[in-house]
Scaffold this motif. Structure first.
Motif, PDB file in Angstrom:
ATOM      1  N   VAL A 242      -0.956  16.447  -3.805  1.00 17.93           N
ATOM      2  CA  VAL A 242      -0.255  17.332  -4.691  1.00 17.93           C
ATOM      3  C   VAL A 242       0.422  18.600  -4.042  1.00 17.93           C
ATOM      4  O   VAL A 242       1.619  18.693  -4.715  1.00 17.93           O
ATOM      5  CB  VAL A 242      -1.362  17.878  -5.716  1.00 17.93           C
ATOM      6  CG1 VAL A 242      -0.883  19.016  -6.553  1.00 17.93           C
ATOM      7  CG2 VAL A 242      -2.026  16.940  -6.478  1.00 17.93           C
ATOM      8  N   ASP A 243       0.078  18.800  -3.025  1.00 17.13           N
ATOM      9  CA  ASP A 243       0.731  19.675  -2.282  1.00 17.13           C
ATOM     10  C   ASP A 243       2.338  19.354  -1.608  1.00 17.13           C
ATOM     11  O   ASP A 243       3.187  20.165  -1.791  1.00 17.13           O
ATOM     12  CB  ASP A 243      -0.012  20.237  -1.104  1.00 17.13           C
ATOM     13  CG  ASP A 243      -1.359  21.257  -1.475  1.00 17.13           C
ATOM     14  OD1 ASP A 243      -1.452  21.592  -2.680  1.00 17.13           O
ATOM     15  OD2 ASP A 243      -2.248  21.338  -0.626  1.00 17.13           O
ATOM     16  N   CYS A 244       2.148  17.930  -1.447  1.00 11.16           N
ATOM     17  CA  CYS A 244       3.524  17.286  -1.116  1.00 11.16           C
ATOM     18  C   CYS A 244       4.114  17.187  -2.296  1.00 11.16           C
ATOM     19  O   CYS A 244       5.489  16.969  -2.030  1.00 11.16           O
ATOM     20  CB  CYS A 244       3.170  15.983  -0.533  1.00 11.16           C
ATOM     21  SG  CYS A 244       2.134  15.911   1.114  1.00 11.16           S
ATOM     22  N   GLY A 245       4.010  17.338  -3.525  1.00  5.52           N
ATOM     23  CA  GLY A 245       4.641  17.355  -4.650  1.00  5.52           C
ATOM     24  C   GLY A 245       4.559  16.042  -5.275  1.00  5.52           C
ATOM     25  O   GLY A 245       5.202  15.568  -6.106  1.00  5.52           O
ATOM     26  N   CYS A 246       3.303  15.505  -5.435  1.00  2.00           N
ATOM     27  CA  CYS A 246       3.143  14.208  -6.168  1.00  2.00           C
ATOM     28  C   CYS A 246       2.105  14.441  -7.199  1.00  2.00           C
ATOM     29  O   CYS A 246       1.635  15.432  -7.171  1.00  2.00           O
ATOM     30  CB  CYS A 246       2.204  13.411  -5.305  1.00  2.00           C
ATOM     31  SG  CYS A 246       3.035  12.636  -3.589  1.00  2.00           S
ATOM     32  N   ASP A 247       2.313  13.705  -8.352  1.00  2.00           N
ATOM     33  CA  ASP A 247       1.276  13.501  -9.301  1.00  2.00           C
ATOM     34  C   ASP A 247       0.432  12.517  -8.952  1.00  2.00           C
ATOM     35  O   ASP A 247       0.694  11.296  -8.450  1.00  2.00           O
ATOM     36  CB  ASP A 247       1.994  13.348 -10.691  1.00  2.00           C
ATOM     37  CG  ASP A 247       2.901  14.406 -10.974  1.00  2.00           C
ATOM     38  OD1 ASP A 247       2.498  15.380 -10.833  1.00  2.00           O
ATOM     39  OD2 ASP A 247       3.742  14.137 -11.712  1.00  2.00           O
ATOM     40  N   VAL A 248      -1.054  12.603  -9.033  1.00  2.00           N
ATOM     41  CA  VAL A 248      -1.938  11.823  -8.660  1.00  2.00           C
ATOM     42  C   VAL A 248      -3.016  11.386  -9.801  1.00  2.00           C
ATOM     43  O   VAL A 248      -3.352  12.066 -10.427  1.00  2.00           O
ATOM     44  CB  VAL A 248      -2.643  12.634  -7.567  1.00  2.00           C
ATOM     45  CG1 VAL A 248      -3.838  11.495  -6.886  1.00  2.00           C
ATOM     46  CG2 VAL A 248      -2.008  13.036  -6.276  1.00  2.00           C
ATOM     47  N   GLU A 249      -3.008  10.138  -9.743  1.00  2.00           N
ATOM     48  CA  GLU A 249      -3.854   9.507 -10.807  1.00  2.00           C
ATOM     49  C   GLU A 249      -5.255   8.745  -9.613  1.00  2.00           C
ATOM     50  O   GLU A 249      -4.664   8.190  -8.845  1.00  2.00           O
ATOM     51  CB  GLU A 249      -3.710   8.307 -11.636  1.00  2.00           C
ATOM     52  CG  GLU A 249      -2.643   8.937 -12.678  1.00  2.00           C
ATOM     53  CD  GLU A 249      -2.182   7.979 -13.834  1.00  2.00           C
ATOM     54  OE1 GLU A 249      -1.685   8.152 -14.792  1.00  2.00           O
ATOM     55  OE2 GLU A 249      -2.393   6.754 -13.403  1.00  2.00           O
ATOM     56  N   VAL A 250      -6.432   9.052  -9.976  1.00  2.00           N
ATOM     57  CA  VAL A 250      -7.503   8.596  -9.177  1.00  2.00           C
ATOM     58  C   VAL A 250      -7.914   7.399  -9.875  1.00  2.00           C
ATOM     59  O   VAL A 250      -8.360   7.373 -11.274  1.00  2.00           O
ATOM     60  CB  VAL A 250      -8.625   9.523  -8.962  1.00  2.00           C
ATOM     61  CG1 VAL A 250      -9.689   9.004  -8.107  1.00  2.00           C
ATOM     62  CG2 VAL A 250      -7.908  10.758  -8.107  1.00  2.00           C
ATOM     63  N   MET A 251      -7.952   6.166  -9.539  1.00  2.00           N
ATOM     64  CA  MET A 251      -8.583   4.849  -9.804  1.00  2.00           C
ATOM     65  C   MET A 251      -9.985   4.512  -9.205  1.00  2.00           C
ATOM     66  O   MET A 251     -10.086   4.663  -7.903  1.00  2.00           O
ATOM     67  CB  MET A 251      -7.435   3.937 -10.031  1.00  2.00           C
ATOM     68  CG  MET A 251      -6.398   4.223 -10.894  1.00  2.00           C
ATOM     69  SD  MET A 251      -5.242   2.813 -11.092  1.00  2.00           S
ATOM     70  CE  MET A 251      -6.166   1.752 -12.372  1.00  2.00           C
ATOM     71  N   PRO A 252     -10.861   3.665  -9.876  1.00  2.00           N
ATOM     72  CA  PRO A 252     -11.919   3.357  -9.091  1.00  2.00           C
ATOM     73  C   PRO A 252     -11.597   2.201  -8.116  1.00  2.00           C
ATOM     74  O   PRO A 252     -10.554   1.434  -8.103  1.00  2.00           O
ATOM     75  CB  PRO A 252     -12.751   2.421 -10.527  1.00  2.00           C
ATOM     76  CG  PRO A 252     -12.349   3.318 -11.626  1.00  2.00           C
ATOM     77  CD  PRO A 252     -10.851   3.635 -11.356  1.00  2.00           C
ATOM     78  N   GLY A 253     -12.546   2.242  -7.278  1.00  2.00           N
ATOM     79  CA  GLY A 253     -12.542   1.371  -6.028  1.00  2.00           C
ATOM     80  C   GLY A 253     -12.429  -0.148  -6.409  1.00  2.00           C
ATOM     81  O   GLY A 253     -12.126  -0.925  -5.681  1.00  2.00           O
ATOM     82  N   THR A 254     -12.958  -0.564  -7.443  1.00  2.00           N
ATOM     83  CA  THR A 254     -13.003  -1.898  -8.155  1.00  2.00           C
ATOM     84  C   THR A 254     -11.986  -2.298  -8.836  1.00  2.00           C
ATOM     85  O   THR A 254     -11.642  -3.296  -9.521  1.00  2.00           O
ATOM     86  CB  THR A 254     -14.298  -1.887  -9.122  1.00  2.00           C
ATOM     87  OG1 THR A 254     -14.262  -1.162 -10.030  1.00  2.00           O
ATOM     88  CG2 THR A 254     -15.473  -1.878  -8.071  1.00  2.00           C
ATOM     89  N   SER A 255     -10.688  -1.303  -8.989  1.00  2.00           N
ATOM     90  CA  SER A 255      -9.608  -1.754  -9.607  1.00  2.00           C
ATOM     91  C   SER A 255      -8.660  -2.888  -9.182  1.00  2.00           C
ATOM     92  O   SER A 255      -8.593  -3.100  -7.885  1.00  2.00           O
ATOM     93  CB  SER A 255      -8.632  -0.451  -9.733  1.00  2.00           C
ATOM     94  OG  SER A 255      -9.181   0.628 -10.232  1.00  2.00           O
ATOM     95  N   THR A 256      -8.124  -3.551 -10.222  1.00  2.00           N
ATOM     96  CA  THR A 256      -7.435  -4.915  -9.657  1.00  2.00           C
ATOM     97  C   THR A 256      -6.033  -4.338  -9.298  1.00  2.00           C
ATOM     98  O   THR A 256      -5.765  -3.253  -9.781  1.00  2.00           O
ATOM     99  CB  THR A 256      -7.630  -5.978 -10.697  1.00  2.00           C
ATOM    100  OG1 THR A 256      -6.789  -5.333 -11.893  1.00  2.00           O
ATOM    101  CG2 THR A 256      -8.859  -6.439 -10.891  1.00  2.00           C
ATOM    102  N   ALA A 257      -5.136  -5.219  -8.670  1.00  2.00           N
ATOM    103  CA  ALA A 257      -3.841  -5.072  -8.602  1.00  2.00           C
ATOM    104  C   ALA A 257      -3.222  -4.950  -9.961  1.00  2.00           C
ATOM    105  O   ALA A 257      -2.196  -3.835  -9.851  1.00  2.00           O
ATOM    106  CB  ALA A 257      -3.266  -5.953  -7.473  1.00  2.00           C
TER     107      ALA A 257
END
Length: 379
Positions: free
Chosen positions: A211-226
């Motif tokens: 976020v400090d770099c200027g990004c919007d961040v979405e967090v997804m579970p480790g089991t997420s598929t491509a």
């Protein structure tokens, strides 16, 4: 009256001390951390899931615990051992003593131990399973429990600490945020890059830095598929740190393999190990691992040495990497792989934590390179 506590190792060694924090009994892989400070970040780092931590610095707890410096919503470690715990911290930010914080989160603490002898045994024999207990003080019984407890190797600890659903990271910028003069400058009229951070047990300071770099961040579970990740249409994908052995995590390796060539990818710690597996490399277990905020790493391209924060017990076997992957960083303590990069795709990873400010700014350029790969300009 002090509560007695014992630690039994699988090799038959028993250490005695006095308890602080919670009472009870738990087992885990016994490892050591060489950091002088940062015990709060260590305690709340999900990467320590399934482990009992031994601090090599003799006095721990001097500045207490506060709610601003935590790295997750709880604790995942199985025990915490030090030479001496400070029961009366001196810090205007502190809201808890270390002992009261561990008690609140059900973590057994142990002090009064000859930590030098304990660490020397772990360095000589290697990290091993142990049992820490305030309720069973019989040496033979504890050693038997330690020998019968399951090994960390081959187990999936990620599912225990990963996010359960997709969320947008919304925490306000932390005190560790860069000053405006040091922040990445986006091109005029450009949108903020969208990063999907795959959570394998992610420290909160990672999305803070993105976020400090200027990004919007979405967090997804480790089991997420491509497919699920690409459906979010990110500009880049971040692979987080996490606990344990990467080799059983076929679901994560398959997802990363399917993402290579489709989006820029940046992985750290467990994220780099999974990236190495996805690109065809192999993983092996280190004898006692690298855990501390003072690990020297050399950038092979520039020759510069970075002081880094590390927490891992596995490494990539350089000899197994395919020709289209290069090693970019080397750990100077044992020459293990500390960074890799795909030669033709914007895909790279490091084995250390560039967000942890060990240097304190030695590794900032890695986030800049990730930004460059997403927005296509020099940063």
């Amino acid at each position: 009256m002090s509560q007695p506590v014992k630690l039994a190792l699988a090799d038959g060694t028993v250490f005695s001390g006095t308890a602080f924090g919670a009472e009870g009994e738990s087992f885990g892989e016994v490892v050591f951390n060489t950091s002088m400070t940062g015990y709060q970040e260590i305690i709340t780092d999900p990467s320590y899931c399934g482990q009992i931590i031994v601090m090599t610095y003799p006095q721990i707890g001097n500045y207490g615990v506060n709610p601003e410096d935590i790295e997750s919503s709880g604790t995942a470690l199985k025990g915490f051992i030090c030479r001496e715990v400070c029961e009366k911290p001196s810090n205007y930010r502190a809201t808890h003593s270390l002992s009261s914080y561990l008690a609140e989160h059900g973590v057994i603490g142990m002090q009064g131990v000859d930590t030098r002898a304990l660490v020397r045994r772990l360095r000589t024999q290697g990290a091993m399973t142990g049992v820490i207990s305030t309720v069973d003080l019989d040496d033979a019984s504890l050693v038997a429990k330690a020998q019968q407890s399951p090994d960390l190797v081959g187990q999936d600890y990620v599912k225990a600490v990963s996010a359960k659903e997709t969320t947008c990271w919304s925490e306000a910028l932390s005190e560790l945020a860069r000053t405006p003069a040091n922040q990445t400058t986006l091109p005029p009229n450009s949108k903020r890059p969208k990063v999907v951070a795959i959570d394998y047990g992610m420290k909160w300071n990672i999305p803070r830095h993105l976020v400090d770099c200027g990004c919007d961040v979405e967090v997804m579970p480790g089991t997420s598929t491509a497919a699920e990740i690409l459906e979010r249409n990110p500009d880049g994908v971040f692979l987080s740190n996490g606990p344990g052995d990467p080799r059983p995590l076929d679901y994560a390796v398959n997802t990363i393999r399917d993402l290579i060539g489709k989006k820029p990818i940046f992985g750290i710690c467990l994220g780099q190990q999974l990236l190495g597996l996805a690109m065809g490399g192999e993983i092996y277990k280190l004898k006692f691992g690298h855990r501390g905020a003072n690990q020297p790493v050399m950038n092979k391209k520039t020759g510069r040495v970075e002081v880094t924060s590390q927490n891992h017990g596995f490494a990539i076997n350089e000899k197994t990497l395919p020709d289209n992957v290069e090693v970019t960083h080397i750990n100077l303590n044992d020459n293990t792989v500390s960074g890799i990069r795909h030669k033709t795709e914007p895909v790279f990873g490091v084995q250390y934590h560039p967000e942890a400010s060990a240097g304190p700014h030695d590794s900032r350029y890695l986030f800049d390179e990730f930004m460059q790969s997403m927005i296509g300009v020099n940063v």
